[in-house]
Design an enzyme around this catalytic site. Structure first.
Site, short mmCIF file in Angstrom:
data_model
loop_
_atom_site.label_atom_id
_atom_site.label_comp_id
_atom_site.label_asym_id
_atom_site.label_seq_id
_atom_site.Cartn_x
_atom_site.Cartn_y
_atom_site.Cartn_z
CD GLU A 1 10.99 52.96 25.60
OE1 GLU A 1 11.96 52.10 25.51
OE2 GLU A 1 9.98 52.61 26.15
CD GLU B 1 7.58 47.98 19.06
OE1 GLU B 1 7.67 47.67 17.89
OE2 GLU B 1 8.51 48.56 19.66
CG ASP C 1 16.66 47.42 12.72
OD1 ASP C 1 18.03 47.23 12.31
OD2 ASP C 1 15.99 46.42 12.49
CE LYS D 1 21.32 43.76 4.10
NZ LYS D 1 20.26 42.84 2.83
CG ASP E 1 23.93 45.99 21.28
OD1 ASP E 1 22.89 46.45 20.69
OD2 ASP E 1 24.43 44.89 20.22
CB THR F 1 16.18 48.18 27.77
OG1 THR F 1 17.21 47.89 27.25
CG2 THR F 1 16.25 49.64 27.83
CD GLU F 2 12.61 44.84 26.71
OE1 GLU F 2 11.66 44.62 25.81
OE2 GLU F 2 12.70 45.55 27.81
CE1 TYR F 3 16.96 43.01 21.40
CE2 TYR F 3 15.02 44.44 21.72
CZ TYR F 3 15.82 43.44 21.14
OH TYR F 3 14.88 43.07 19.92
CD GLU F 4 21.10 49.29 29.69
OE1 GLU F 4 22.23 49.76 30.57
OE2 GLU F 4 20.25 49.96 29.50
#
Length: 214
Positions: A43, A68, A117, A121, A153, A193-196
């Site tokens: 991951e 990470e 991320d 830009k 997302d 996931t936490e973001y999902e």
């Protein structure tokens, strides 16, 4: 993803059993480090560790490695793992650019890119983890027929990634433009996931791609 410095960070980085301090020394030897011949899943962008903890607990016959770049974040993931009995997980504090120094050609079966991320830009295009230069690195460390599972997302990043996968001759095995409304999600196979969880609760569709190295 950045986080405020935690008082426990350095102690965790030095003493937590899940964190590998000199990962380049293990290049080509990861199955020896895990002490088994199970496949290795990687991951990239582990975040706080909820995904890798859950998937490792559910798949004891697979070895998982989380990368990470932020010490404060990976130390949180390590502390989460302290409260489990997982013996099939290691964590690495490194950037994605360095994975070619950490893994040998064909050493990884699957790569997860969860809510990377988007770097919106145009001048930052080369930083996107699905940009061609990264995909070429992934190809090197993946098995033949190895897979990349990508979730986001961000519609712009999703469309960009579709084009990059196709341009770099990956087979698009699965594509979803609204993961939580299709059969895949209701089958119980999706690890959130936490973001999902955050973005889906806000009403945003979740995009998913599974791309295979051919």
């Amino acid at each position: 993803m950045r986080s405020r410095k935690k008082t426990y960070t350095e102690g965790v980085m030095q003493n937590n059993i899940y964190i590998v301090k000199n990962p380049t020394e293990n290049r080509g030897k990861w199955q020896e480090i895990f002490k088994n011949k199970n496949p290795i899943h990687l991951e990239i962008g582990t975040g706080k560790g909820n995904f890798i903890r859950s998937i490792a607990e559910e798949n004891q016959n697979i070895n998982f490695i989380g990368i990470e770049k932020e010490k404060e974040i990976i130390s949180m993931a390590a502390k989460i793992l302290e409260n489990t009995e997982c013996k099939n997980v290691f964590l690495i504090n490194s950037s994605a650019q360095k994975i070619i120094e950490i893994f040998e050609d064909g050493e990884v079966e699957k790569i997860y890119l969860n809510f990377s991320d988007p770097w919106p830009k145009s001048g930052h295009i080369k930083r996107r983890l699905t940009y061609s230069s990264f995909l070429e690195i992934y190809k090197k460390i993946l098995y033949n027929n190895g897979e990349i599972e990508f979730k986001t997302d961000n519609k712009f990043l999703f469309n960009f990634s579709l084009k990059e996968f196709e341009k770099n001759n990956f087979e698009l095995k699965y594509v979803s433009r609204n993961l939580h409304e299709d059969i895949f999600h209701t089958s119980g196979q999706n690890i959130v996931t936490e973001y999902e969880d955050k973005f889906s609760n806000m009403g945003f569709p979740i995009f998913r791609i599974v791309a295979r190295k051919i």
